[in-house]
Enzyme design. Structure first.
Site, PDB file in Angstrom:
ATOM      1  N   GLY A 517       0.818  -1.202   0.000  1.00 20.74           N
ATOM      2  CA  GLY A 517       0.000   0.000   0.000  1.00 20.74           C
ATOM      3  C   GLY A 517       0.847   1.245   0.000  1.00 20.74           C
ATOM      4  N   GLY A 519       0.735   5.136   1.689  1.00 17.96           N
ATOM      5  CA  GLY A 519       0.124   6.108   2.577  1.00 17.96           C
ATOM      6  C   GLY A 519       0.671   7.483   2.292  1.00 17.96           C
ATOM      7  N   GLY A 522       4.606   8.009   2.031  1.00 12.71           N
ATOM      8  CA  GLY A 522       5.429   6.812   2.061  1.00 12.71           C
ATOM      9  C   GLY A 522       4.763   5.594   1.477  1.00 12.71           C
ATOM     10  CB  VAL A 524       2.569   0.358   3.589  1.00 11.87           C
ATOM     11  CG1 VAL A 524       2.485  -0.607   4.775  1.00 11.87           C
ATOM     12  CG2 VAL A 524       2.128   1.751   4.013  1.00 11.87           C
ATOM     13  CE  LYS A 540       3.280   6.046   7.236  1.00 14.28           C
ATOM     14  NZ  LYS A 540       2.076   6.919   7.253  1.00 14.28           N
ATOM     15  CG  ASP A 635      -6.018  11.736   4.313  1.00 10.98           C
ATOM     16  OD1 ASP A 635      -7.007  12.026   3.615  1.00 10.98           O
ATOM     17  OD2 ASP A 635      -4.981  11.222   3.843  1.00 10.98           O
TER      18      ASP A 635
END
Length: 802
Positions: A517, A519, A522, A524, A540, A635
């Site tokens: 993923g 974020g 950064g 992950v 991360k 967020d």
């Protein structure tokens, strides 16, 4: 001349008394703004509004009016939900029925028979009735009971009693009394749903029960079809001497699940208070024994009977989730998880505490035999999943969280309970429960404590002075270099975060090869630590410009480093080595909410979506209202909600989070967040509050309900459906069928009451004026049905926020 005048005055008084105490005529009303009530002829019972504790909300209720306690015996509910009314609401009796309306005229609750009415009446039995022109009862409170029965009242085969949630909270609770196949049963509920778990008490009428009777003398029994009677059985339900001329009686299914008959003296000069006459089951702590659910108390707490009532306690190292709700369960005051520290030995991180007088008989994941006391303790200590071990004879049962069905037991020479907690880092242990007796091991140490205390204090004083002198010298000489080389992280001193080396994390992620993923700031990666049995992690790695990376790193550590909640992703540790800034989290095996809602051909079922929405709301409530300093996430979106193996929703990615000090309500900041979820105030020259998260939650709640993104491409959809918030409100305001919003999801449509209510909650959350939006505390109350949801105002307008 005086006689006619006195007669006239007497007549007016008499007529007034007859109006108040007699039949209730059509068009009669009661309002929360008045102190009026409709009384029974004797004045013993009243029908009207009662204010809920410490709120501006009211309920329609029936209560004993002649006793100081004014005990409520019935309250209005709509579809199993407490019908709460704001100040200014009123009840009106009309030809069509009895209706509770809000100050704006919106219907909240109604008793609406199919036959026109003639009048209403509050009877001396405590029964409120609506009567037709033939003097037949078309509706009566006795046929629609809540948690209490009164003398002369029957519970029919299709009737039920449902407990309240807490002693002073009249919301539908966790227990129910009902008939099934001619048998009277008491069962726990899978709260907040109406799903019944296995019964914990029964009156078996050989499947031929016709009703539960509470007669005028105060006797309670199940009546069979043939007229024979079966009384409740048990040592706590004796043949009490009853005198209805001297005492009021009531039978209530209490919030703790005990069905209890009470007595209260009628005379004002006697002791004023309800006393317990008899009850079933005799010991609810041991009566409830289900594979599902928490038991008689909440999770991670254990039950004991004291003064004929169940009480709930937390094990050593645990505390109440909600101090105001004894039955709400307990939570550990420390982090207990796998992969927290790859270098330290378990003995350096955890310690075991021995107890004897309670047990959690279910929830075992491992059974080991034959085992000694030492082997059982060590086995739990070295197993990162284990929260508690119970030894019975030579058998060791290993248990993980959450613990259920806890109860006190008689001390047994063959029974030992070992609780795992974190090693104490200082001389004050916030995890200790002072009400509990010390474990067996701690008793052995008590004699040594006075001898060691003096030398311990002396040593501490000497060491402290030496360290202070060293620290001052070190600070003066080396501070400039330190500031340049190692950025300070003061918040970490208050956490259990582990400091990883870059080499360890590079090895754990196999050179950062498996991306799972992205974020804020950064990427992950999935990783695996070597020294723990539960060792899968998410790392991360921050990869933006140095200044942005440093802000991201500090924000995430300060925001989540000191938090602990089941709906927040747990931060295990970090790496702050050279130019490398990495954050290490628990791994979430089911990906993100976005993956589940938008990335699969088949959307998750309605009940699953309901659970996810409630979990996210609880996490936000914790951030906004339960942390020492309120945290604005900034967020909130489906991509930042991770789902664990048990389908629990957990909020992640705190890189943009802002902390509010205890005396702040707003903060000034640059525009943050993601398109489609950003509150309007981000674009205005005003300070933002926690309400920006409420806005984002409202958008996401609509996405969860509708299983579609808030913003779609015009090529993919009709123009009117491109923006979900706009389209959903158009459907709502134009009175369209909500089938379109859930695409004929039968499970969602069958839960129509909750569906419509949650859509309205979402509109309240996305109102462009932050002052109009509810707090997450109020959102939680509305989602769970504790508070009625009024019709929302238009969320969008052409006016600026003042």
């Amino acid at each position: 001349m005086a006689s006619p005048t006195l007669f006239f005055i007497f007549s007016l008084v008499f007529l007034h008394v007859m109006f108040v105490l007699g039949n209730i005529t059509l068009s009669s009303t009661l309002s929360t703004n008045d102190n009026d009530a409709w009384l029974s002829p004797s004045g013993e019972f009243a029908f009207g509004f009662r204010q809920l504790n410490s709120t501006n909300l009211f309920v329609v209720a029936i209560w004993y009016d002649k006793i100081p306690a004014k005990t409520i015996v019935w309250n209005a509910k709509a579809n199993e939900t407490l019908a709460t009314a704001p100040a200014g609401s009123q009840v009106q009796l009309t030809l069509e029925g009895l209706t509770l309306t809000s100050p704006k005229g919106e219907s909240i609750w109604k008793a609406q028979p199919s036959v026109p009415l003639s009048y209403g009446a509050m009877l001396d039995t405590g029964n409120f009735v609506l009567v037709n022109k033939n003097s037949t009862f078309e509706w009566e409170s006795f046929k629609n009971p809540t948690d209490t029965l009164l003398p002369n009242q029957f519970l029919e085969l299709d009737g039920k009693l449902t407990s309240r949630l807490q002693d002073t909270n009249y919301t539908t609770g966790r227990f129910q009394l009902y008939f099934q196949n001619g048998v009277l049963l008491l069962s726990p509920l899978a709260w907040p749903t109406q799903l019944r778990y296995r019964y914990y008490y029964r009156i078996d009428a050989s499947h031929s029960a016709s009703r539960l009777v509470f007669d005028e003398l105060g006797n309670i029994y199940v009546e069979r079809v043939n007229g024979t009677r079966i009384r409740p059985q048990g040592p706590t339900w004796g043949n009490s001497s009853l005198d209805p001329k001297e005492y009021y009686y009531r039978a209530t299914l209490e919030f703790n699940g005990v069905f209890t008959q009470y007595a209260h003296p009628r005379t004002n000069n006697a002791y004023q208070g309800w006393t317990i006459m008899r009850y079933v089951p005799g010991n609810i702590c041991t009566a409830i024994f289900n594979e599902y659910g928490s038991g008689s108390c909440g999770y991670n707490s254990y039950c004991s009977m004291e003064n004929d009532r169940p009480t709930c306690k937390c094990p050593y190292g645990y505390s109440m989730v909600d101090p105001s709700n004894e039955f709400g369960g307990c939570q550990p005051n420390f982090t207990l998880a796998c992969g927290v520290d790859v270098k330290a030995q378990p003995e350096e991180l955890y310690e075991m505490h021995e107890f004897r007088d309670f047990n959690f008989p279910l929830g075992d994941y491992e059974k080991k035999q034959p085992y000694s006391q030492q082997e059982c303790r060590q086995s739990c200590l070295h197993d990162c999943i284990c929260a508690m071990a119970v030894l019975g004879g030579n058998t060791c049962w290993m248990k993980r969280l959450p613990l259920s069905n806890g109860r006190v037991i008689h001390v047994n020479d063959q029974h030992f309970v070992y609780i795992k907690t974190r090693v104490r880092r200082d001389f004050y242990d916030p995890g200790a429960n002072e009400e509990l007796p010390p474990g067996a091991d701690s008793k052995k140490e008590d004699g040594a404590k006075p001898i060691l205390l003096g030398s311990l204090i002396g040593s501490l004083v000497f060491i402290s002075i030496s360290m202070l002198l060293c620290a001052v010298s070190w600070f003066i000489l080396l501070k400039p270099k330190l500031t340049r080389l190692v950025p300070a992280i003061p918040s970490l001193l208050e956490t259990n975060l582990h400091s990883f080396t870059y080499e360890t994390l590079e090895k754990a992620t196999r050179g950062f090869c498996e991306e799972i993923g992205r974020g804020s700031f950064g990427i992950v990666y999935k990783g695996q630590l070597e020294a723990a049995s539960c060792n899968v992690i998410a790392v991360k790695r921050l990869d933006r410009l140095a200044q942005e990376r440093e802000k991201e790193f500090r924000a995430e550590l300060s925001a989540i480093g000191k938090t602990c909640h089941k709906n927040l992703v747990r931060l295990i540790g970090f790496c702050d080595e050279g130019i490398n800034r990495l954050l290490v989290y628990e791994f979430m095996s089911n990906g993100t909410l976005a993956d589940i809602l938008f990335g699969q051909s088949k959307a998750p079922i309605w009940n699953t979506r309901v659970g996810l929405a409630l979990g996210i709301a609880r996490g936000l409530l914790y951030l906004h209202e339960e942390c020492d300093s309120a945290i604005i996430h900034c967020d909130i979106k489906p991509q930042n909600i991770l789902i664990d193996e048990h389908f629990n929703a957990k909020i992640s990615d705190f890189g943009l989070a802002k902390l509010l000090l205890f005396d702040q309500t707003r903060t000034n900041t640059m525009i943050r967040g993601t398109r489609g979820y950003v509150a309007p105030e981000w674009f205005k020259n005003i300070a933002v509050t926690v309400k920006v998260d409420v806005y984002s939650f409202g958008v996401m709640l609509l996405e969860i309900i509708c299983c579609r993104r808030n913003v779609l491409t015009m090529e993919a959809e009709e123009e009117e459906k491109v923006i979900l918030t706009d389209w959903a409100y158009d459907c709502y305001i134009e009175g369209r069928n909500i089938d379109a919003l859930v695409e004929n999801d039968e499970e969602a449509l069958s839960d129509n009451g909750r569906l419509e209510k949650w859509i309205k909650i979402a509109f309240w959350c996305i109102n462009e004026n932050p002052e109009v939006r509810p707090t997450m505390g109020m959102v939680m109350l509305m989602l769970e049905g504790f508070v009625e949801v009024p019709n929302p105002p238009p969320p969008f307008s052409m006016h600026s926020i003042s």
